[in-house]
Design a protein around this motif. Structure first.
Motif, mmCIF file in Angstrom:
data_model
loop_
_atom_site.group_PDB
_atom_site.id
_atom_site.type_symbol
_atom_site.label_atom_id
_atom_site.label_comp_id
_atom_site.label_asym_id
_atom_site.label_seq_id
_atom_site.Cartn_x
_atom_site.Cartn_y
_atom_site.Cartn_z
ATOM 1 N N ILE A 165 0.831 -1.206 0.000
ATOM 2 C CA ILE A 165 0.000 0.000 0.000
ATOM 3 C C ILE A 165 0.866 1.257 0.000
ATOM 4 O O ILE A 165 0.674 2.169 -0.820
ATOM 5 C CB ILE A 165 -0.959 -0.006 1.202
ATOM 6 N N LEU A 166 1.820 1.341 0.925
ATOM 7 C CA LEU A 166 2.644 2.548 1.025
ATOM 8 C C LEU A 166 3.463 2.763 -0.242
ATOM 9 O O LEU A 166 3.622 3.900 -0.708
ATOM 10 C CB LEU A 166 3.551 2.469 2.250
ATOM 11 N N ASP A 167 3.986 1.682 -0.796
ATOM 12 C CA ASP A 167 4.767 1.826 -2.028
ATOM 13 C C ASP A 167 3.884 2.249 -3.195
ATOM 14 O O ASP A 167 4.284 3.066 -4.030
ATOM 15 C CB ASP A 167 5.492 0.515 -2.353
ATOM 16 N N PHE A 168 2.671 1.710 -3.269
ATOM 17 C CA PHE A 168 1.758 2.117 -4.340
ATOM 18 C C PHE A 168 1.401 3.594 -4.208
ATOM 19 O O PHE A 168 1.435 4.348 -5.189
ATOM 20 C CB PHE A 168 0.482 1.272 -4.320
ATOM 21 N N LEU A 169 1.029 4.027 -3.007
ATOM 22 C CA LEU A 169 0.621 5.416 -2.809
ATOM 23 C C LEU A 169 1.748 6.393 -3.123
ATOM 24 O O LEU A 169 1.510 7.480 -3.657
ATOM 25 C CB LEU A 169 0.136 5.624 -1.374
ATOM 26 N N THR A 170 2.977 6.001 -2.807
ATOM 27 C CA THR A 170 4.103 6.899 -3.093
ATOM 28 C C THR A 170 4.363 6.968 -4.593
ATOM 29 O O THR A 170 4.619 8.048 -5.141
ATOM 30 C CB THR A 170 5.356 6.432 -2.338
ATOM 31 N N GLU A 171 4.264 5.830 -5.279
ATOM 32 C CA GLU A 171 4.396 5.860 -6.742
ATOM 33 C C GLU A 171 3.251 6.654 -7.369
ATOM 34 O O GLU A 171 3.451 7.400 -8.343
ATOM 35 C CB GLU A 171 4.412 4.431 -7.296
ATOM 36 N N MET A 172 2.048 6.520 -6.819
ATOM 37 C CA MET A 172 0.910 7.297 -7.311
ATOM 38 C C MET A 172 1.169 8.794 -7.130
ATOM 39 O O MET A 172 0.817 9.611 -7.994
ATOM 40 C CB MET A 172 -0.370 6.893 -6.573
#
Length: 739
Positions: free
Chosen positions: A79-86
């Motif tokens: 989740i955290l990695d996805f949100l940061t890439e987003m």
């Protein structure tokens, strides 16, 4: 066999990630690769670069474009990695073809305040080239003394709105990243020119504060009483805006010190300290433990509402005493979906600033909570930021605070620049503890307890700072550093802050956190609730004959209190009051009583004017103020015979049809001169069209018995955006004896 290997590798990857971030409240849960609401059907899950989310019964899918970017942060959490890439993707989508930022999906350009807050939060070092170019677009260099441009806004922009000065902090943050003395020299002059203009126009030497609208809270009906027109808003003092001015003075002190300008650095420091003292004296409410939102001039009324950005900046800028940080930040019991930008809420007002969370404000608040070591509330608000970004599928401009509705406010945009920048600030600055200072890069992490102890920890790769390149690895949780290595060598820790000098080349930092929280925050009692609603503000209609009568329609469960010259004088059971004018015109206003100790807004002020205390002179000058006084075209002057010593309220009746009330940049400014001395530079805001007539905010001047000269002139400090002198029609001037 080949197929088996691919499938095995995929599930091995998931197993390694172990979905370590877990957080649960009574209203939502984050676990593994999913978030879900516990009060409705909202739900979201991540699978690689794909987000599937359901909000208000609508199912959506978002697939990341995987834009390349140099700096990376890896949590080893889906989740955290996805949100940061987003977030990186949305910032890239917010870069226009000319290389400058736009404010969001709905906004083709960026305002001074939007880009400046975003750059200050995180973009100065994550998108430095775009930050520098964007900041430059908000400087008027056609003048021989370049200055910062104010956004379009209330009453025709500056000086009604005056928060352009936040540009100073954003430019300084970029300067720290670049470590370029030529850049510092340039912005030092730009900021100095801007502050010089503001000192001559909106600075009040008696209050030692700067006038102007609340920073970013520029939809008047959302936060001000309905009677407060642009004229009165321009004349008021706002907490958040004065915080921005304090920050600008501290920036100038630091730049002057860097450039070897010792005397100027001391002067800036002295000015900043005086402003800090005035903020504390005029805004801080000892009984409540926080700062009031704004001070209304004329009646000298401090509205004791809670303004979240201003309160957060009071902690971050060190205005508040360190021992009081937690009391300031935890004065309000927040909604389950984070703290709205203002408390209490106004009745019969739709959500926008009222009853709304703005994630960029949450970003500042989260950094303030970390500084104050309010870790329990910090983790809750950080988790809520995760939840809302997931179920919205983007970083929204704002959302309804009471219901967590992404579409519930009057206006909101996807991929809002400062909202995205806030998330990046939360992961780089709050969690990883990366902070640019005057002398070095500081690192002081806070790894939330809800983030599991992955063996890989958190990695930051290729972060540029001050002609250096950082690789950072953080293992463990908490905010206590157990051990630190720089380029393979063990180093001691000074006050739990690791300091890396600029110009250090390639630097690899390895930190192990001890697992605990070093907190001195003591939980205090809430004095307000986020859902509190204030009473209706009395808006009396005034009838004036031999007596002055006021009638209002607004209802209240309790009674009303009549105030005379700032002091309560009478309880009122009915919605009307009559007063009589005499040798002086006393000032009255009505406040709706409340038994809940919730801050209330004052009703429309009115003066007991009569022929015994009032002088009015017709002027009738059209197209007034198009050239500097001295060329014989704009000077108004009259001699007035004053019969009694006293304090006189002076205001001008005028027309300004250069634009609407809520936007544009053609507010006019003129200097009131009494007996040859400039008393004040007065804003003449836009009124919407040339048929509308209104009065300026009152100016109070002490006059002795005898003859006096009253002038309205246009001098060099009356130029507004792009050096304009905006025309008005000047109808009359009125003097009323009030003391």
């Amino acid at each position: 066999m080949k197929k088996f290997f691919l499938v095995f590798s995929f599930f091995s990857c998931i197993s390694t990630l172990a979905f370590p971030y877990t957080y649960k409240t009574d209203d939502f849960e984050i676990s593994g690769n999913k978030v879900n609401s516990l009060v409705d059907s909202n739900f979201a899950s991540v699978n690689g670069n794909e987000l599937n989310y359901t909000f208000n019964g609508r199912s959506n899918k978002r697939v990341l474009k995987n834009y390349p970017h140099k700096t990376k942060i890896i949590f080893n959490d889906e989740i955290l990695d996805f949100l940061t890439e987003m977030a990186f993707e949305e910032i890239r989508d917010d870069v226009r073809t000319d290389g400058t930022f736009c404010a969001g999906a709905k906004w083709p350009s960026a305002w001074t305040r939007d880009m400046s807050y975003a750059i200050d939060l995180s973009l100065s070092y994550l998108f430095p080239k775009e930050s520098k170019k964007s900041l430059e677009t908000r400087v008027d260099r056609n003048s021989d003394k370049p200055y910062i441009l104010q956004d379009t806004g209330t009453g025709g922009s500056w000086p009604c709105s005056s928060d352009r000065i936040i540009w100073a902090k954003a430019a300084y943050q970029y300067g720290l990243f670049a470590q370029d003395d030529e850049y510092f020299k340039d912005i030092y002059e730009v900021i100095k020119n801007t502050l010089n203009q503001d000192d001559h126009t909106i600075f009040d030497p008696q209050k030692n504060l700067y006038r102007g609208e609340q920073s970013f809270l520029d939809w008047r009906e959302q936060t001000y009483p309905r009677w407060m027109t642009s004229q009165y808003i321009a004349d008021s003092f706002a907490l958040g805006t004065n915080m921005d001015f304090y920050s600008a003075h501290k920036v100038q002190e630091k730049i002057a010190s860097r450039l070897g300008l010792k005397q100027e650095a001391q002067e800036w420091s002295d000015k900043a300290n005086r402003l800090k003292k005035s903020i504390e004296e005029n805004f801080y409410i000892e009984s409540k433990g926080y700062y009031g939102a704004y001070l209304i001039s004329g009646i000298d009324y401090l509205y004791q509402g809670y303004e979240t950005l201003g309160e957060s900046l009071a902690v971050l800028e060190g205005i508040s005493d360190e021992s009081n940080y937690c009391r300031v930040l935890e004065a309000v019991r927040p909604y389950k979906w984070n703290l709205p930008v203002v408390v209490p809420q106004l009745p019969a007002t739709k959500s926008y600033h009222n009853d709304a969370v703005w994630p960029f404000v949450t970003g500042y608040r989260i950094n303030a909570l970390k500084k104050a070591k309010c870790f329990e509330e910090l983790e809750r608000e950080f988790a809520t930021s995760i939840y809302t970004a997931m179920i919205f599928g983007t970083y929204r401009e704002n959302y309804t605070a009471s219901t967590c509705d992404r579409d519930g406010t009057e206006l909101s945009s996807d991929r809002q620049l400062w909202s995205v920048a806030a998330w990046l600030s939360e992961v780089f600055q709050t969690v990883c503890g990366i902070n640019f200072t005057q002398s070095c890069l500081e690192i002081s992490p806070w790894v939330p307890s809800s983030l599991g102890d992955s063996s890989k920890g958190i990695q930051v790769k290729d972060l540029e700072f001050g002609n250096s390149l950082l690789t950072l690895e953080i293992k463990g949780r908490g905010n206590i550093i157990q051990s630190a290595r720089i380029n393979g060598k063990n180093v001691p820790i000074d006050s739990q802050v690791l300091k890396i000098p600029y110009n250090s080349g390639k630097v690899k930092v390895e930190l192990v956190m001890a697992g605990g929280l070093n907190s001195t925050c003591t939980k205090t009692e809430y004095v307000l609730n986020a859902e509190d609603v204030t009473t209706l503000t009395p808006l009396p209609l005034i009838e004036q004959d031999k007596k002055v009568s006021a009638f209002w329609k607004q209802k209240n469960d309790s009674a009303w209190t009549l105030y005379k010259n700032g002091a309560p004088v009478k309880k009122l059971a009915d919605r009307e009051v009559t007063v009589k004018g005499g040798a002086v015109a006393d000032c009255y206003y009505v406040i709706a009583d409340s038994d809940k100790d919730i801050p209330v807004l004052p009703g429309t002020p009115f003066y007991a004017e009569s022929k015994n205390n009032t002088i009015e002179i017709e002027i009738n000058r059209n197209n007034f103020g198009t050239e500097i006084t001295g060329q014989g075209l704009t000077d108004f002057e009259t001699n007035i015979s004053i019969k009694k010593n006293g304090v006189y309220k002076i205001d001008f009746n005028y027309q300004n049809g250069n634009g609407p009330v809520n936007t544009g940049d053609k507010c006019a400014v003129h200097s009131l001169v009494v007996d040859g001395t400039v008393v004040k530079r007065i804003p003449f805001p836009q009124l919407g069209n040339w048929n509308k007539v209104s009065n300026t905010a009152p100016v109070f001047v002490e006059l002795s018995k005898g003859s006096h000269t009253i002038s309205l002139v246009t001098d060099e400090w009356c130029r507004t955006s792009y050096g304009r002198l905006n025309p008005i029609n000047l109808k009359s001037v009125k003097l009323v004896r009030t003391k």
